[in-house]
Design an enzyme around this catalytic site. Structure first.
Site: not given
Length: 103
Positions: A8-10, A16
């Site tokens: 998961a990324c921002t 991601t």
């Protein structure tokens, strides 16, 4: 080694999926079994199954944001790293985890 994980990324898009792909390719190249779910702006994809979590030797959370569902991993060895670590050095990360766990 049996691995489950979350990426998961921002923004929930680029890093991601790059982290997931790098982690999966590295694990397969090293002979490990792996399942990775993604969490992001479009929701959760490839959600981990309870039986995969139960069978896992380790949980890898490659995330730049807070991820949901960590309670599923109670009692499991869990490694949390930013996505850039997985993207830059996935094999090195997996080898370190394997050595640390003695598997």
């Amino acid at each position: 080694m049996k691995i489950v994980g979350i990426a998961a990324c921002t923004s929930g898009i680029a890093h991601t999926y790059i982290a997931k792909e790098k982690l999966m390719r590295a694990a397969e190249a090293l002979g490990h079994e792996i399942h990775v779910e993604t969490q992001g702006t479009i929701g959760t994809e490839d959600e981990l199954k309870a039986e995969d979590i139960k069978a896992a030797d380790v949980v890898i959370i490659a995330a730049d944001i807070k991820v949901g569902g960590k309670e599923r991993f109670a009692g499991k060895k869990t490694v949390e790293v930013p996505t850039h670590i997985v993207i830059k050095s996935p094999k090195a990360l997996l080898n370190k985890i394997q050595n640390d766990l003695g598997l």
